[in-house]
Design a protein around this motif. Structure first.
Motif, PDB file in Angstrom:
ATOM      1  N   ASP A 119      69.457  42.133  48.627  1.00 14.60           N
ATOM      2  CA  ASP A 119      68.228  41.036  48.413  1.00 14.60           C
ATOM      3  C   ASP A 119      67.597  41.274  49.846  1.00 14.60           C
ATOM      4  N   PHE A 120      68.087  41.754  50.983  1.00 15.16           N
ATOM      5  CA  PHE A 120      67.274  42.194  52.130  1.00 15.16           C
ATOM      6  C   PHE A 120      66.281  43.265  51.807  1.00 15.16           C
ATOM      7  N   GLN A 121      66.952  44.135  51.242  1.00 13.62           N
ATOM      8  CA  GLN A 121      65.989  45.505  50.607  1.00 13.62           C
ATOM      9  C   GLN A 121      64.753  44.910  49.813  1.00 13.62           C
ATOM     10  N   LYS A 122      64.911  44.042  48.849  1.00 15.50           N
ATOM     11  CA  LYS A 122      64.009  43.749  48.082  1.00 15.50           C
ATOM     12  C   LYS A 122      62.828  42.982  49.096  1.00 15.50           C
ATOM     13  N   GLN A 123      63.342  41.958  49.734  1.00 16.04           N
ATOM     14  CA  GLN A 123      62.280  41.191  50.486  1.00 16.04           C
ATOM     15  C   GLN A 123      61.680  42.223  51.469  1.00 16.04           C
ATOM     16  N   ALA A 124      62.290  43.190  52.084  1.00 15.56           N
ATOM     17  CA  ALA A 124      61.691  43.997  53.004  1.00 15.56           C
ATOM     18  C   ALA A 124      60.661  45.001  52.555  1.00 15.56           C
ATOM     19  N   ILE A 125      60.991  45.509  51.410  1.00 15.16           N
ATOM     20  CA  ILE A 125      60.020  46.504  50.685  1.00 15.16           C
ATOM     21  C   ILE A 125      58.748  45.597  50.310  1.00 15.16           C
ATOM     22  N   LYS A 126      59.031  44.406  49.651  1.00 16.57           N
ATOM     23  CA  LYS A 126      57.917  43.812  49.441  1.00 16.57           C
ATOM     24  C   LYS A 126      57.067  43.494  50.802  1.00 16.57           C
ATOM     25  N   LEU A 127      57.810  42.974  51.930  1.00 17.71           N
ATOM     26  CA  LEU A 127      56.943  42.624  53.038  1.00 17.71           C
ATOM     27  C   LEU A 127      56.223  43.832  53.512  1.00 17.71           C
ATOM     28  N   VAL A 128      56.911  45.010  53.740  1.00 18.02           N
ATOM     29  CA  VAL A 128      56.152  46.096  54.295  1.00 18.02           C
ATOM     30  C   VAL A 128      54.899  46.632  53.421  1.00 18.02           C
ATOM     31  N   ARG A 129      55.195  46.763  52.073  1.00 20.80           N
ATOM     32  CA  ARG A 129      54.158  47.104  51.228  1.00 20.80           C
ATOM     33  C   ARG A 129      52.735  45.981  51.363  1.00 20.80           C
ATOM     34  N   MET A 130      53.019  44.634  51.523  1.00 19.59           N
ATOM     35  CA  MET A 130      52.077  43.590  51.995  1.00 19.59           C
ATOM     36  C   MET A 130      51.362  44.151  53.109  1.00 19.59           C
ATOM     37  N   ILE A 131      52.166  44.315  54.234  1.00 23.63           N
ATOM     38  CA  ILE A 131      51.375  44.498  55.404  1.00 23.63           C
ATOM     39  C   ILE A 131      50.613  46.008  55.482  1.00 23.63           C
ATOM     40  N   ALA A 132      51.284  46.889  54.799  1.00 23.58           N
ATOM     41  CA  ALA A 132      50.698  48.202  54.546  1.00 23.58           C
ATOM     42  C   ALA A 132      49.253  48.094  53.846  1.00 23.58           C
ATOM     43  N   ALA A 133      49.147  47.323  52.715  1.00 29.15           N
ATOM     44  CA  ALA A 133      47.965  47.057  52.088  1.00 29.15           C
ATOM     45  C   ALA A 133      46.695  46.575  52.891  1.00 29.15           C
ATOM     46  N   THR A 134      47.280  45.675  54.051  1.00 26.56           N
ATOM     47  CA  THR A 134      46.159  45.110  54.857  1.00 26.56           C
ATOM     48  C   THR A 134      45.557  46.519  55.613  1.00 26.56           C
ATOM     49  N   ALA A 135      46.311  47.433  55.601  1.00 23.36           N
ATOM     50  CA  ALA A 135      45.759  48.526  56.526  1.00 23.36           C
ATOM     51  C   ALA A 135      45.077  49.826  55.275  1.00 23.36           C
ATOM     52  N   GLY A 136      45.008  49.364  54.344  1.00 20.99           N
ATOM     53  CA  GLY A 136      44.440  50.418  53.260  1.00 20.99           C
ATOM     54  C   GLY A 136      45.677  51.256  52.650  1.00 20.99           C
ATOM     55  N   VAL A 137      46.617  50.950  52.939  1.00 22.55           N
ATOM     56  CA  VAL A 137      47.760  52.086  52.602  1.00 22.55           C
ATOM     57  C   VAL A 137      48.231  51.702  51.263  1.00 22.55           C
ATOM     58  N   PRO A 138      48.289  52.508  50.022  1.00 24.89           N
ATOM     59  CA  PRO A 138      48.672  52.038  48.610  1.00 24.89           C
ATOM     60  C   PRO A 138      50.129  51.921  48.641  1.00 24.89           C
ATOM     61  N   PRO A 139      50.391  50.836  47.680  1.00 26.91           N
ATOM     62  CA  PRO A 139      51.849  50.788  47.477  1.00 26.91           C
ATOM     63  C   PRO A 139      52.911  51.644  47.345  1.00 26.91           C
ATOM     64  N   GLU A 140      52.504  52.727  46.618  1.00 28.58           N
ATOM     65  CA  GLU A 140      53.145  53.975  46.412  1.00 28.58           C
ATOM     66  C   GLU A 140      53.518  54.567  47.370  1.00 28.58           C
ATOM     67  N   ALA A 141      52.803  54.731  48.589  1.00 30.39           N
ATOM     68  CA  ALA A 141      53.136  55.401  49.803  1.00 30.39           C
ATOM     69  C   ALA A 141      54.263  54.586  50.596  1.00 30.39           C
ATOM     70  N   VAL A 142      54.515  53.518  49.934  1.00 24.48           N
ATOM     71  CA  VAL A 142      55.897  52.858  50.682  1.00 24.48           C
ATOM     72  C   VAL A 142      57.005  52.748  49.719  1.00 24.48           C
ATOM     73  N   MET A 143      58.024  53.615  50.180  1.00 34.02           N
ATOM     74  CA  MET A 143      59.088  53.569  48.908  1.00 34.02           C
ATOM     75  C   MET A 143      60.655  53.242  49.561  1.00 34.02           C
ATOM     76  N   HIS A 144      61.509  52.966  48.717  1.00 34.47           N
ATOM     77  CA  HIS A 144      63.017  52.795  48.944  1.00 34.47           C
ATOM     78  C   HIS A 144      63.486  54.088  48.449  1.00 34.47           C
ATOM     79  N   VAL A 145      64.515  54.565  49.329  1.00 33.36           N
ATOM     80  CA  VAL A 145      65.225  55.878  49.083  1.00 33.36           C
ATOM     81  C   VAL A 145      66.610  55.218  48.598  1.00 33.36           C
ATOM     82  N   PRO A 146      66.876  55.400  47.199  1.00 32.93           N
ATOM     83  CA  PRO A 146      67.862  55.008  46.653  1.00 32.93           C
ATOM     84  C   PRO A 146      69.478  55.951  46.879  1.00 32.93           C
TER      85      PRO A 146
END
Length: 135
Positions: free
Chosen positions: A16-43
């Motif tokens: 659950d922590f992972q799911k919330q964290a990846i969503k948050l980092v992608r949202m913040i990255a988007a404000t800097a013009g970084v596409p969501p595909e540049a933010v990933m989880h290593v499984p």
């Protein structure tokens, strides 16, 4: 030596922590013009059979990589010492701590120019991402 639980440490399942964290980092990255595909989880984590683990190892999986990796360097100003290559965040629920394999990979990434952090709570993840992206 006894460690003290950090303020805001995640309480609950690491998934659950992972799911919330990846969503948050992608949202913040988007404000800097970084596409969501540049933010990933290593499984690398999770429960697997010995057979599945052997297949992953044969295919080149390496244990110890951080949970979240951001492949966008030099986008923020607050953390821009020598233009970082990227951001790596290891997520831990209390009272977990990085394994020797994780610490080894963290050192490799740092030597390569990555900013590497261990985060115990969602607020900490947000603060790290905001600082990295200069928000």
């Amino acid at each position: 030596m006894r460690r003290t639980k950090p303020a805001g440490a995640w309480v609950g399942r690491e998934s659950d922590f992972q799911k919330q964290a990846i969503k948050l980092v992608r949202m913040i990255a988007a404000t800097a013009g970084v596409p969501p595909e540049a933010v990933m989880h290593v499984p690398n984590g999770g429960q697997r059979s010995a057979r599945a683990g052997a297949y992953l190892k044969a295919e080149g999986a390496v244990p110890g990589y951080p949970d979240i990796m951001v492949f966008a360097g030099g986008v923020g100003k607050a953390m821009r010492d020598n233009d970082p290559v990227g951001l790596a965040v290891e997520l831990k629920i209390w009272s977990g701590k990085p394994s020797p394999e994780q610490l080894s990979i963290h050192a490799i990434l740092k030597d390569a120019g990555w900013h590497v952090f261990v985060a115990y709570g969602i607020d900490e993840v947000g603060a790290i991402a905001k600082a990295y992206f200069g928000k």
